[in-house]
Design an enzyme around this catalytic site. Structure first.
Site, PDB file in Angstrom:
ATOM      1  N   SER A 188      -2.406  28.697 -51.002  1.00  0.00           N
ATOM      2  CA  SER A 188      -1.939  29.752 -50.103  1.00  0.00           C
ATOM      3  C   SER A 188      -0.992  29.273 -49.023  1.00  0.00           C
ATOM      4  O   SER A 188      -0.298  30.076 -48.424  1.00  0.00           O
ATOM      5  CB  SER A 188      -3.131  30.441 -49.461  1.00  0.00           C
ATOM      6  OG  SER A 188      -3.763  29.562 -48.571  1.00  0.00           O
ATOM      7  N   HIS A 216      -5.969  33.836 -54.152  1.00  0.00           N
ATOM      8  CA  HIS A 216      -4.649  34.351 -53.760  1.00  0.00           C
ATOM      9  C   HIS A 216      -3.877  34.934 -54.939  1.00  0.00           C
ATOM     10  O   HIS A 216      -2.671  35.188 -54.826  1.00  0.00           O
ATOM     11  CB  HIS A 216      -3.838  33.264 -53.054  1.00  0.00           C
ATOM     12  CG  HIS A 216      -4.407  32.959 -51.710  1.00  0.00           C
ATOM     13  ND1 HIS A 216      -4.108  33.705 -50.582  1.00  0.00           N
ATOM     14  CD2 HIS A 216      -5.316  32.044 -51.323  1.00  0.00           C
ATOM     15  CE1 HIS A 216      -4.801  33.242 -49.562  1.00  0.00           C
ATOM     16  NE2 HIS A 216      -5.539  32.236 -49.977  1.00  0.00           N
ATOM     17  N   LYS A 247      -8.690  40.036 -50.036  1.00  0.00           N
ATOM     18  CA  LYS A 247      -7.251  39.850 -49.871  1.00  0.00           C
ATOM     19  C   LYS A 247      -6.527  40.963 -50.636  1.00  0.00           C
ATOM     20  O   LYS A 247      -6.497  42.081 -50.152  1.00  0.00           O
ATOM     21  CB  LYS A 247      -6.869  38.414 -50.247  1.00  0.00           C
ATOM     22  CG  LYS A 247      -7.414  37.460 -49.152  1.00  0.00           C
ATOM     23  CD  LYS A 247      -7.338  35.988 -49.423  1.00  0.00           C
ATOM     24  CE  LYS A 247      -7.965  35.215 -48.244  1.00  0.00           C
ATOM     25  NZ  LYS A 247      -8.213  33.813 -48.514  1.00  0.00           N
TER      26      LYS A 247
HETATM   27  C1  LIG Z   1      -9.395  32.932 -48.064  1.00  0.00           C
HETATM   28  C2  LIG Z   1      -9.811  31.931 -49.107  1.00  0.00           C
HETATM   29  C3  LIG Z   1     -11.122  31.857 -49.581  1.00  0.00           C
HETATM   30  C4  LIG Z   1     -12.224  32.612 -48.916  1.00  0.00           C
HETATM   31  O1  LIG Z   1     -12.194  33.955 -49.258  1.00  0.00           O
HETATM   32  P1  LIG Z   1     -12.775  35.036 -48.224  1.00  0.00           P
HETATM   33  O2  LIG Z   1     -13.108  36.188 -49.069  1.00  0.00           O
HETATM   34  O3  LIG Z   1     -11.713  35.283 -47.215  1.00  0.00           O
HETATM   35  O4  LIG Z   1     -13.981  34.398 -47.596  1.00  0.00           O
HETATM   36  C5  LIG Z   1     -11.420  31.033 -50.643  1.00  0.00           C
HETATM   37  N1  LIG Z   1     -10.456  30.280 -51.235  1.00  0.00           N
HETATM   38  C6  LIG Z   1      -9.191  30.301 -50.792  1.00  0.00           C
HETATM   39  C7  LIG Z   1      -8.174  29.456 -51.479  1.00  0.00           C
HETATM   40  C8  LIG Z   1      -8.830  31.106 -49.710  1.00  0.00           C
HETATM   41  O5  LIG Z   1      -7.582  31.079 -49.236  1.00  0.00           O
END
Ligand SMILES: *Cc1c(COP(=O)(O)O)cnc(C)c1O
Length: 404
Positions: A188, A216, A247
């Site tokens: 990300s 992502h 997300k």
């Molecule tokens: C944001 C993120 C997570 C965690 O996900 P959430 O649902 O926000 O807790 C896990 N892995 C990656 C690569 C992330 O960027």
């Protein structure tokens, strides 16, 4: 003991190096994405959000909102308990079926967030599989790192997105030990994409499980939003696919998908699954509606891709350097924590553009950046406004450099 003084010393050190975090206080407005009301000081009343992980604006999509409202009306607010003790609602099972289908897997298991799903799944696998070794891409997300650490399994780091290095590391390990190759599809912060096929082939050659974080990518890649592995036709060769509902799906929650035995194993042994209250049924219903919508609709993905390409082209024309990658993430490198924050502050105060500076520890020191994520709802005028603002700031910086 003056505990507050102990806290303050470390906070002051963080401030001195420019890495102290200041949160923007926003009020998202339904139907106005990416516009938000700002409650932060010295900012315009309304700002345009340029760093949301609600990549497709699904958090405000009528299909999602109506599903959530209907579910609240029918089921009420909370789940009522842990999954084990009266918290398992019909909506959770429907969502798990939707997720298993999304990734072409036998089963899925829900968690309260993507962070928790990585932490719980990796810590359970690593601690419960005898003599397990976890091979982790060196740039994996904090939630994976913490899960691996907590498992106390042996951890081997391999070079980022480098299947050759992975192979060298695998070849050096005992052939009969259980092994897990843990990696992400879209990283990300740089927006680069893993060579999933090569990684899977190496893992298969050495009999290792594959653990893929598609956080992502879910909702955004592949014909039904199943992620990069779906796009590449590789989902059935990956042992465990992990994702988020927070997300691109615009709600909250995390999950893993895999075989029935794998999901049942995590369900039965993971502390981070067992001992916490289940997600509200309305959250599950909203997430399911979002997934189902993005399985059938390409409109959002196509419009997003178009705006991503447009912003890239306009940045190029304006001579503003950004990392080249094949994803929807556009990092503009600043390489200095103080400057990065200052630029973000000016963008917010003078131009109503909200982009959070990305500083250490999210990225290594010296690689500080502004990270832009265009959505289908950023208009051409929004993009022009952003590029004009950056152009002005770049000129200002160049002038100050010349004077100094
Ligand atoms: C944001 C993120 C997570 C965690 O996900 P959430 O649902 O926000 O807790 C896990 N892995 C990656 C690569 C992330 O960027």
């Amino acid at each position: 003991m003056d505990y507050d003084a102990l806290f303050q010393t470390q906070l002051d050190a963080l401030k001195a190096e420019g890495n102290y975090r200041i949160f923007a206080e926003l009020e998202r407005q339904r139907g106005q994405f990416p516009r938000a009301i700002s409650h932060s000081e010295n900012t315009p009343d309304q700002v345009t959000v340029w760093c949301s992980n609600d990549y497709l604006g699904m958090g405000q999509h009528p299909v999602v909102i109506n599903a959530m409202k209907d579910a609240v009306d029918r089921f009420g607010a909370g789940a009522g308990g842990t999954r084990n003790i009266s918290g398992t609602n019909h909506a959770h099972l429907l969502l798990e079926r939707e997720l298993a289908d999304l990734h072409g897997k036998e089963a899925a298991l829900l968690f309260t967030s993507g962070y928790v799903s990585n932490w719980a799944a990796l810590s359970t696998l690593g601690s419960r599989l005898p003599d397990c070794i976890i091979l982790s891409d060196e740039l994996n997300h904090a939630s994976m790192i913490e899960g691996i650490r907590h498992s106390r399994a042996k951890k081997v780091l391999w070079k980022h997105n480098d299947p050759k290095d992975l192979e060298a590391k695998l070849a050096a390990l005992p052939a009969n030990a259980p092994k897990i190759v843990a990696f992400e599809s879209v990283y990300s912060m740089d927006g680069d994409i893993a060579p999933i096929r090569e990684i899977v082939e190496v893992a298969e050659k050495y009999g290792a499980m594959t653990y893929l974080d598609e956080v992502h990518a879910v909702g955004m890649y592949g014909p039904r939003g199943g992620g990069v592995a779906e796009r590449e036709g590789l989902m059935d060769r990956i042992t465990l696919i992990e994702g988020t509902l927070g997300k691109a799906y615009g709600v909250v929650g995390g999950y893993i998908t895999g075989s029935v035995a794998l999901c049942d194993f995590i369900r039965s042994f993971a502390s981070g699954f067992i001992f916490t209250t289940a997600l509200p049924p309305a959250v599950a219903a909203a997430a399911q509606a979002s997934i189902a919508h993005l399985k059938a609709s390409n409109t959002e993905r196509e419009a997003q891709r178009q705006q991503v390409a447009r912003l890239r082209a306009k940045l190029d024309r304006a001579g503003i350097p950004h990392l080249d990658n094949d994803s929807h993430i556009i990092p503009v490198m600043i390489k200095d924590p103080v400057k990065c924050r200052q630029l973000a502050d000016i963008l917010m105060q003078d131009f109503g553009i909200y982009v959070q500076p990305i500083n250490y520890p999210t990225v290594p020191k010296g690689t500080e950046r502004l990270r832009f994520t265009p959505s289908p709802y950023h208009s051409d005028a929004d993009i022009d406004h952003l590029v004009a603002a950056l152009t002005t700031l770049w000129k200002r910086c160049a002038i100050s450099h010349a004077v100094a």
